[in-house]
Design an enzyme around this catalytic site. Structure first.
Site, PDB file in Angstrom:
ATOM      1  N   THR A 120       0.630  -1.885  -0.253  1.00 32.38           N
ATOM      2  CA  THR A 120       0.013  -0.204  -0.115  1.00 32.38           C
ATOM      3  C   THR A 120       1.168   1.363   0.007  1.00 32.38           C
ATOM      4  O   THR A 120       1.615   0.921   0.823  1.00 32.38           O
ATOM      5  CB  THR A 120      -0.647   0.384   1.308  1.00 32.38           C
ATOM      6  OG1 THR A 120      -1.957   1.726   0.757  1.00 32.38           O
ATOM      7  CG2 THR A 120       0.223  -0.308   2.516  1.00 32.38           C
ATOM      8  N   TYR A 144      -2.406   0.029   9.909  1.00 27.29           N
ATOM      9  CA  TYR A 144      -2.751  -0.772   8.668  1.00 27.29           C
ATOM     10  C   TYR A 144      -1.241  -0.562   7.563  1.00 27.29           C
ATOM     11  O   TYR A 144      -0.921  -1.760   7.543  1.00 27.29           O
ATOM     12  CB  TYR A 144      -3.760  -0.107   7.921  1.00 27.29           C
ATOM     13  CG  TYR A 144      -3.283  -0.549   6.725  1.00 27.29           C
ATOM     14  CD1 TYR A 144      -3.819  -1.847   6.425  1.00 27.29           C
ATOM     15  CD2 TYR A 144      -3.622   0.089   5.528  1.00 27.29           C
ATOM     16  CE1 TYR A 144      -3.937  -1.846   4.507  1.00 27.29           C
ATOM     17  CE2 TYR A 144      -3.389  -0.037   4.044  1.00 27.29           C
ATOM     18  CZ  TYR A 144      -3.956  -1.479   3.823  1.00 27.29           C
ATOM     19  OH  TYR A 144      -3.717  -1.858   2.693  1.00 27.29           O
TER      20      TYR A 144
END
Ligand code: UDP
Length: 330
Positions: A120, A144
């Site tokens: 990501t 995350y």
């Protein structure tokens, strides 16, 4: 057509995983969707077998590896909501880091050396300059992003020690839906901007708001780089082919290089749908950086990857088609 071999797709019932399964099938692979269906959908598994299992469970992984000689694994199974990761980091470290370690063990035992990992743009955190190239400082600002960066580091160590070949694809904002309207974003609760805004226009979300209008950006709202999920799927299929033919892999941004603010996205949605709603503002959401824009040039230079579905209008048009089609079935 499965002449190119089987690919294990963890999270194959999820948004990006299902689009990859479709693209794998179209490219002549057999996608085997491995999913615990806690957030993924059985109805999204249409292009190969569905195997129910959790990546934290070694037994179900061993069992699926016994069914096929996989040419590669695509690993999407993960928790992926930035805001939730701030309030429940344990979930993110066990699902994402723990699950990946279990998967890597099972891959080694099965002799599968090719992995495409769903990373990501959140690994960069508050980038000091935009667009962000792969070599920029990685300083994620939420659990995350940290969980994904930890996995990238683990994969580098496994490459050195065990010869595991991997692509880490750092997606910026995955968005849009397959042009057929048969798969798309469907989460409960939905946290992402484009589906939430569309659902608000459809009367399915009652509390839509813009999170933050005091960012240091031209209109005060946060800027992101939106890439169409079908372009992400194409990059993954390309990655599988490269790894299967001996390519060593690498770490690449997958984005467009163009940034749009939350307000830009809402204007595009109002234009496409012909609907509108009042703009409501709330404070910034915890863990959200002001701006994330990819420098996409390395993937283009090294892999020949160029997004072809990712204009903002195409993203919104396909997302709108998908949301209208699921609204009919609700
Ligand atoms: N956002 C918003 N309202 C929403 C959902 C998201 O203003 O209901 C904003 C969010 O704060 C971020 C941008 O839209 O600045 C993109 O958020 P999203 O959750 O879609 O993706 P993320 O960048 O967090 O992965």
């Amino acid at each position: 057509m499965t002449q190119r071999g089987a690919v294990l797709v963890t999270g194959g019932g999820g948004y990006i995983g299902a689009h990859c399964c479709k693209a794998l099938h179209e490219a002549g692979y057999l996608p085997v969707a491995f999913d615990d269906f806690s957030t993924g959908h059985r109805s999204f598994v249409k292009w190969g077998p569905a195997v129910e299992g959790n990546v934290q469970d070694p037994k179900s992984l061993e069992a699926v590896f016994r069914t096929q000689d996989f040419v590669a694994v695509m690993h999407f199974a993960a928790a992926s909501a930035v805001g939730e990761s701030v309030v429940d980091p344990h979930k993110y470290y066990t699902n994402n880091v723990g699950g990946t370690l279990t998967l890597l063990r099972a891959m080694r035992d099965a002799g599968c050396q090719n992995l495409i990992f769903s990373s990501t743009g959140a690994v960069y955190g508050n980038a000091s300059s935009e667009p962000i190239a792969e070599g920029a400082i990685k300083s994620p600002i939420n659990p995350y992003g940290r969980s994904k960066l930890m996995i990238e580091d683990i994969l580098a160590d496994y490459r050195t020690a065990y010869g595991l070949r991997s692509f880490c694809f750092r997606y910026f904002n995955a968005s849009g839906a397959d042009s057929s309207g048969e798969i798309g974003e469907d989460r409960d609760p939905e946290t992402h901007l484009i589906p939430r805004a569309i659902m608000a226009l459809q009367g399915e979300v009652g509390d839509f708001a813009i999170f933050g209008n005091d960012y240091p950006t031209p209109d005060g709202t946060a800027i992101r780089d939106y890439i169409h999920v079908s372009d992400l799927a194409a990059a993954h299929v390309m990655g599988a082919g490269l790894l299967a033919s001996g390519h060593g892999g690498g770490i690449y941004n997958l984005g467009t290089g163009a940034g749009y603010s939350v307000k830009d996205v809402l204007s595009a949605i109002f234009r496409e749908t012909g609907l509108t709603m009042p703009l409501v503002y709330r404070p910034r959401r915890a863990g959200d950086p002001p701006m994330l824009i990819a420098d996409p040039s390395a993937a283009r230079r090294d892999l020949g990857f160029k997004p072809s579905h990712s204009s903002l209008d195409a993203i919104i048009a396909t997302a709108w088609r998908w949301h209208r089609s699921i609204a009919k079935h609700r």
